[in-house]
Design a protein around this motif. Structure first.
Motif, PDB file in Angstrom:
ATOM      1  N   LEU F 156       0.840  -1.206   0.000  1.00  0.00           N
ATOM      2  CA  LEU F 156       0.000   0.000   0.000  1.00  0.00           C
ATOM      3  C   LEU F 156       0.873   1.254   0.000  1.00  0.00           C
ATOM      4  N   THR F 157       1.961   1.215   0.746  1.00  0.00           N
ATOM      5  CA  THR F 157       2.906   2.341   0.755  1.00  0.00           C
ATOM      6  C   THR F 157       3.462   2.563  -0.657  1.00  0.00           C
ATOM      7  N   ASN F 158       3.800   1.463  -1.301  1.00  0.00           N
ATOM      8  CA  ASN F 158       4.302   1.503  -2.670  1.00  0.00           C
ATOM      9  C   ASN F 158       3.274   2.130  -3.616  1.00  0.00           C
ATOM     10  N   MET F 159       2.013   1.770  -3.442  1.00  0.00           N
ATOM     11  CA  MET F 159       0.959   2.319  -4.294  1.00  0.00           C
ATOM     12  C   MET F 159       0.807   3.829  -4.092  1.00  0.00           C
ATOM     13  N   ARG F 160       0.922   4.254  -2.840  1.00  0.00           N
ATOM     14  CA  ARG F 160       0.809   5.691  -2.577  1.00  0.00           C
ATOM     15  C   ARG F 160       1.990   6.429  -3.189  1.00  0.00           C
ATOM     16  N   ALA F 161       3.178   5.826  -3.082  1.00  0.00           N
ATOM     17  CA  ALA F 161       4.372   6.445  -3.661  1.00  0.00           C
ATOM     18  C   ALA F 161       4.228   6.615  -5.176  1.00  0.00           C
ATOM     19  N   LYS F 162       3.566   5.666  -5.797  1.00  0.00           N
ATOM     20  CA  LYS F 162       3.367   5.720  -7.252  1.00  0.00           C
ATOM     21  C   LYS F 162       2.139   6.536  -7.646  1.00  0.00           C
ATOM     22  N   GLY F 163       1.395   7.003  -6.640  1.00  0.00           N
ATOM     23  CA  GLY F 163       0.202   7.790  -6.954  1.00  0.00           C
ATOM     24  C   GLY F 163      -0.994   6.971  -7.387  1.00  0.00           C
ATOM     25  N   MET F 164      -0.957   5.683  -7.134  1.00  0.00           N
ATOM     26  CA  MET F 164      -2.113   4.850  -7.504  1.00  0.00           C
ATOM     27  C   MET F 164      -3.283   5.078  -6.563  1.00  0.00           C
ATOM     28  N   ILE F 165      -2.971   5.441  -5.319  1.00  0.00           N
ATOM     29  CA  ILE F 165      -4.010   5.745  -4.336  1.00  0.00           C
ATOM     30  C   ILE F 165      -3.580   6.988  -3.562  1.00  0.00           C
ATOM     31  N   ASN F 166      -4.573   7.656  -2.989  1.00  0.00           N
ATOM     32  CA  ASN F 166      -4.269   8.879  -2.238  1.00  0.00           C
ATOM     33  C   ASN F 166      -4.265   8.660  -0.736  1.00  0.00           C
ATOM     34  N   ASN F 167      -5.220   7.890  -0.274  1.00  0.00           N
ATOM     35  CA  ASN F 167      -5.323   7.685   1.165  1.00  0.00           C
ATOM     36  C   ASN F 167      -4.904   6.271   1.506  1.00  0.00           C
ATOM     37  N   ASN F 168      -4.681   6.022   2.748  1.00  0.00           N
ATOM     38  CA  ASN F 168      -4.312   4.685   3.188  1.00  0.00           C
ATOM     39  C   ASN F 168      -5.576   3.848   3.356  1.00  0.00           C
ATOM     40  N   PRO F 169      -5.747   2.804   2.564  1.00  0.00           N
ATOM     41  CA  PRO F 169      -6.974   2.005   2.664  1.00  0.00           C
ATOM     42  C   PRO F 169      -6.989   1.067   3.860  1.00  0.00           C
ATOM     43  N   LEU F 170      -5.869   0.970   4.583  1.00  0.00           N
ATOM     44  CA  LEU F 170      -5.829   0.026   5.703  1.00  0.00           C
ATOM     45  C   LEU F 170      -6.655   0.555   6.868  1.00  0.00           C
ATOM     46  N   LYS F 171      -7.589  -0.241   7.315  1.00  0.00           N
ATOM     47  CA  LYS F 171      -8.426   0.171   8.428  1.00  0.00           C
ATOM     48  C   LYS F 171      -7.755  -0.111   9.773  1.00  0.00           C
ATOM     49  N   PHE F 172      -7.040  -1.216   9.829  1.00  0.00           N
ATOM     50  CA  PHE F 172      -6.325  -1.592  11.055  1.00  0.00           C
ATOM     51  C   PHE F 172      -5.394  -2.736  10.711  1.00  0.00           C
ATOM     52  N   MET F 173      -4.335  -2.907  11.490  1.00  0.00           N
ATOM     53  CA  MET F 173      -3.472  -4.069  11.360  1.00  0.00           C
ATOM     54  C   MET F 173      -4.245  -5.295  11.826  1.00  0.00           C
ATOM     55  N   ILE F 174      -3.904  -6.443  11.270  1.00  0.00           N
ATOM     56  CA  ILE F 174      -4.457  -7.698  11.793  1.00  0.00           C
ATOM     57  C   ILE F 174      -3.319  -8.693  12.024  1.00  0.00           C
ATOM     58  N   ALA F 175      -3.553  -9.619  12.926  1.00  0.00           N
ATOM     59  CA  ALA F 175      -2.599 -10.705  13.145  1.00  0.00           C
ATOM     60  C   ALA F 175      -3.391 -11.919  13.592  1.00  0.00           C
ATOM     61  N   ALA F 176      -2.730 -13.069  13.571  1.00  0.00           N
ATOM     62  CA  ALA F 176      -3.424 -14.325  13.872  1.00  0.00           C
ATOM     63  C   ALA F 176      -2.547 -15.213  14.717  1.00  0.00           C
ATOM     64  N   ILE F 177      -3.193 -16.070  15.482  1.00  0.00           N
ATOM     65  CA  ILE F 177      -2.452 -17.022  16.307  1.00  0.00           C
ATOM     66  C   ILE F 177      -3.232 -18.335  16.353  1.00  0.00           C
ATOM     67  N   SER F 178      -2.510 -19.420  16.522  1.00  0.00           N
ATOM     68  CA  SER F 178      -3.195 -20.680  16.788  1.00  0.00           C
ATOM     69  C   SER F 178      -3.063 -20.980  18.271  1.00  0.00           C
ATOM     70  N   VAL F 179      -4.169 -21.368  18.856  1.00  0.00           N
ATOM     71  CA  VAL F 179      -4.172 -21.771  20.256  1.00  0.00           C
ATOM     72  C   VAL F 179      -4.815 -23.151  20.308  1.00  0.00           C
ATOM     73  N   GLY F 180      -4.629 -23.861  21.404  1.00  0.00           N
ATOM     74  CA  GLY F 180      -5.202 -25.197  21.452  1.00  0.00           C
ATOM     75  C   GLY F 180      -5.191 -25.759  22.844  1.00  0.00           C
ATOM     76  N   VAL F 181      -5.889 -26.855  22.998  1.00  0.00           N
ATOM     77  CA  VAL F 181      -5.877 -27.557  24.274  1.00  0.00           C
ATOM     78  C   VAL F 181      -4.990 -28.782  24.103  1.00  0.00           C
ATOM     79  N   TYR F 182      -3.920 -28.818  24.867  1.00  0.00           N
ATOM     80  CA  TYR F 182      -2.949 -29.911  24.801  1.00  0.00           C
ATOM     81  C   TYR F 182      -2.864 -30.557  26.171  1.00  0.00           C
ATOM     82  N   LYS F 183      -3.157 -31.819  26.259  1.00  0.00           N
ATOM     83  CA  LYS F 183      -3.188 -32.520  27.547  1.00  0.00           C
ATOM     84  C   LYS F 183      -3.975 -31.729  28.593  1.00  0.00           C
ATOM     85  N   GLY F 184      -5.135 -31.230  28.158  1.00  0.00           N
ATOM     86  CA  GLY F 184      -6.040 -30.577  29.092  1.00  0.00           C
ATOM     87  C   GLY F 184      -5.718 -29.129  29.405  1.00  0.00           C
TER      88      GLY F 184
END
Lengths: 252, 252, 252, 252, 252, 252
Positions: F156-184
């Motif tokens: 997205l930064t690259n697109m702004r640098a090239k003038g393809m977009i004007n504003n930052n379309p990112l609403k928020f960062m996201i991340a993911a994790i795996s969690v689990g039950v192991y031996k209770g």
């Protein structure tokens, strides 16, 4: 000369079909219209235990090879649910291709319905017929064609109601039956047990005007004589007349 | 009653086929045996400009679904070279699948040849028939079947020479012809120009004993009457007799 | 320095090729033009028992990635009939994909022919070369290229006759040969028996002007020396000159 | 006669490669062993900006067609990550088939490595080489082969440590380089900018003993002369010697 | 702490679902057993206008990767009839592959049913569940799972009757529901109109013992809060309890 | 009520994870930007031994079904290098289709990233995310999503640098994790050894604002309780906050 009349049958001794029907007796045939709610035509056709859901889908436009000719197109697809049969068949979507039998049947269905319709009068619209076998007990292709014709009529009515077409493009109703030689005797509307042991198997598609759309006869075991062919065609003519009557009642 | 005899033809006025042949006149038919050197049977069949290379391959063993039954198997594959036709067709190997027409034809070829052979006498061996169209001008499927039968005979002879079988499993020779209704007249052995405008198209496969193996009649335009069917079958019977004579001369 | 001349051969003792040919002797090579009737160019090329049908199809327009450049395109497809070989190969259309060897060969054929043509002078037209092996006995790819060049010439003549192009886009004739090291000796135009036991296998494509289009040499067994490479290139140069002479006679 | 020596180069005037390298100067080449942790051999090979991950997987057993011969097998697969290139290529897994270029390259890699190994000494085991291009800047196939050879050595060491084999099946190290004619000058180890404008492109695979495994030269534009071929081979010989030195240091 | 109870719902003002149902009101749910005659279990499940035919097929043996473990296997396939939806979807068998959505759903169905069964007690037998959507109006995957469980029970009863198993391998009944946030309000059993505009969509599978088998929640528009998740889980728990009651009545 | 907080964990006795980490301790997480040179965003994400190369490709235009809406599109593809795992997996490109697991994961990645972006602000441009697993040790899908978000930001930064977009379309960062039950015991960021024996496996995707994008929990063995779900969500919330901090440092 009287050709192919039911009067030609010759019963060869005392004899009973596995189905306990007489040689020219078809199974109970029903057409349940509006079986599902989204399609422009949706018919559950039953020939005894053979049950096929036939839907007709109307879409504006035609395939690329038909463009600009001012004519419509009718195509068909056929499928069997994996467990519509005695033992489970692999799902064609999972195998990644349709088998030869499927291709052959869907080409037959489409060709027959196109013969029944004035494609000019259809305008540049496409009707797609889907015939999906819910339960199979012999004769799925002929049941499909007979049911598809009813679904097609409903779809055409729907098109007229929406103003997509002005005239009825249907030239005549069509129906189909399977006939065969089983233990030396010509019989009509074979169910699975009869079909799997028939010496000769023939599918006939006719119009309500008594003409032929398609004849496909195959020697499964021994080759058949012209006399046997004659008998089979007579039987088919008789049975198709019955089915067309039932189609018309369903549409009344 | 004399059914389906060539005497039944009725010529409807003065009239000329595009091919300048008479209604029941087939094209020059030739079978060139040993056309290629590796196959157990290899025949170039020509029906006029239609040229098909038919090879028969013998392999020990049978497909899994046939194992342990003490019977042999015959299968067939059909293909058109991309430029065997007026305009180039896409190569099926490149498209990644065989079309419905191809599937339909190869199933027909295999079924017909199996009907001509005593599979028990073949032992647990498989014969694969390949029919590859080098040049197409109508009637490729019937030429294929007629040529494949000759290749099959050569392959069976080869098997006996090698001691793979003791008796001749062939029950009878078979041949096939396409007949059709063109401008209201029944004609035999349609070439492309005739075929593409025929109202009715019928493929008939018969044995040398005058019996039927397969009948496939299709209304391309208008539906056909039982009288037309009668004429077409008579024509087919006549032409197939001629082709079987030529097969026998080629094998003599 | 004289590089790659036939004079460089060194015969290593008394020795006989399985084919009973001398080291630099090619098989009888023939080009039968107009072998089939529909294609703009149709040539049956024979290198001894290797027989390949090469057709050239002309179509207006170019693939999407070439559009608007004012240039033409040449592409190629290659196939072996299933029983063109000693034992039957599975049909690629039935398997649903072309194998790596097929892909490699058809890419080679197309690349070589494009190198022989001024694509600008071809205009926005596409020529598709189909090389179908009817019978294989080694050297199918080099026979294909040599035959395809003749079919291409016929197709270009056809285009000029139709006014599709004004000038001859062909820059030079091309031909190809397989050479190899067999039992320590460089030999030309290997047939199957020789090819299957060769230590080194090389395919060379050259122009009539004595320049190289493609060189592909592979150590099948032991790696080869620069001296062996030198000998092989000399042999190839010599044999290609012979083939180009035969091409020219066929086109005369 | 001194064939193919670097001394043969003739510099045609003052001239600069886009890469600012001299004609026979290869890019910095590195081999990072144990780049990933699961494979028996895992090497990241870098030829300048071209980066390929080469893994060697050892599995007991051989493919069906090799069974019972007491010999091992080596196979290879090649892939480019979709965005390893300037513009994104479609993912072959998503397209549902590997392209011709991919097939050609992976066949080349496997063939070359098999030539370097005594398959008898490998026992009935299979080594699968995977070459996955992380970043492409020309010469991915020659980098792959050079890196795969190092991964193979590690896998063989692993097999000996596990007692799967007793002797070292490797006959000699191999490495590969791409050479080409760019603006009339033979140059070595072309990067993308050079490669895309080269008139002739040649890939050469050699053994540490100075012999040839594979030579593939292609005229991209104009055909090339025997003199140019001579120069290219000399360059290749020189560069491969350098690469083999670097491989050996990495393995030391 | 009372987690996820229906008492947690908070109605946000006067408000009407497009379906005119209350937030926690599911559609009429029915299970018609023995809907088709060949399968060991065959159930038509209806959630309002969503109709899915679920069959369970019993076959002796297990897939290769399961062999010799003394355990059974349960797998599932899912498909939509082309015109089960508002506009026609292409038939996956004709396209030659199953889409990602289909794959995802059939993996979910199989996983859920395997969790409900003691595979040891099933012996080395395989049960294949086919879920074919005849008519779609939202919630086809959760209807499929709920219906498949009933078909599974019938298949297991059939296996015990045949003596294939001695004990009941079913650990507990399972059922599934889709819940979602629509215009800020958590609602249960979304039909198509609601589903297509939901901000959050969640599928929940639970056991009759009130435990969770699978939770899949997706923000279709805005991300959702832990509070909304809490409400949705409460709704799901409530609805699944109702569905399990209806399953039990159907099986009584 | 405090829902899903890390404070909710209850440690059930003395206990050690195979990884010797504490229950809520994630592996070392790193994001290496500009890992390859061609893509608009290119990030190597490492969660311990799990290493995934995530690239983001920007292309003008949108797929056909999105045209004319003034909105952009984000799609994703996922793949594992064949030997990224303990034993080699078949290459999906060679098999000719992507498996169900692959499809499921790439659909998940794309859906999550689309939820993080204002597609209107993106204009009619497409961003394609490729996640290719170089080395797998559990949690590849959650690592992919976390890394893809960083690559997306760079694109997205690259697109702004090239003038393809004007504003930052990112609403928020996201991340993911795996969690689990192991031996209770609920644990976070499972590596392969833990994952393969977990009773419950859950993947959670969250925004930097603490809201949920996707929750996918599956009972691998026994069904799980609402209390366990509660614990798992609390763990996930905690771990994702840590990952988002690391993402921000990498982007700083």
């Amino acid at each position: 000369m009287t050709l192919y009349n039911i009067e030609n049958f010759e019963y060869r001794g005392t004899w009973m079909r596995p189905s306990e029907r007489t040689a020219n007796q078809i199974r109970p045939v029903t057409f349940t219209r509006n079986y599902t709610m989204h399609a422009e035509g949706s018919v559950l056709v039953e020939f005894g235990n053979t049950k096929v859901l036939c839907t007709a889908t109307v879409e504006a436009g035609v395939p690329r090879f038909m463009k600009g000719q001012g004519k419509g197109w009718i195509t068909a697809e056929y499928g069997m649910l994996p467990r519509s049969t005695h033992t489970r068949n692999n799902r064609e979507a999972a195998k990644g291709k349709q088998g030869g039998r499927t291709m052959e049947i869907q080409r037959l269905i489409a060709r027959a319905l196109r013969a029944a319709v004035d494609l000019k009068a259809l305008g540049e619209n496409t009707i797609t017929i889907d015939c999906d076998v819910l339960q199979a007990d012999g004769g799925t292709r002929t049941a499909s064609i007979s049911g598809a014709c009813v679904a097609l009529v409903d779809a055409l009515t729907n098109m007229r109601a929406k103003g997509m077409i002005n005239n009825n493009p249907l030239k005549f109703m069509i129906a189909a039956i399977s006939v065969g030689v089983y233990k030396g005797q010509a019989i009509s509307d074979l169910e699975y047990l009869e079909d799997s042991e028939a010496e000769t198997d023939m599918n006939v598609i006719m119009t309500e005007t008594g003409k032929l759309i398609e004849v496909q006869g195959t020697a499964e075991g021994e080759p058949f004589s012209f006399e046997e062919l004659d008998e089979l065609l007579g039987l088919a003519k008789h049975s198709i007349r019955e089915i067309i009557d039932i189609q018309k009642q369903a549409l009344a």
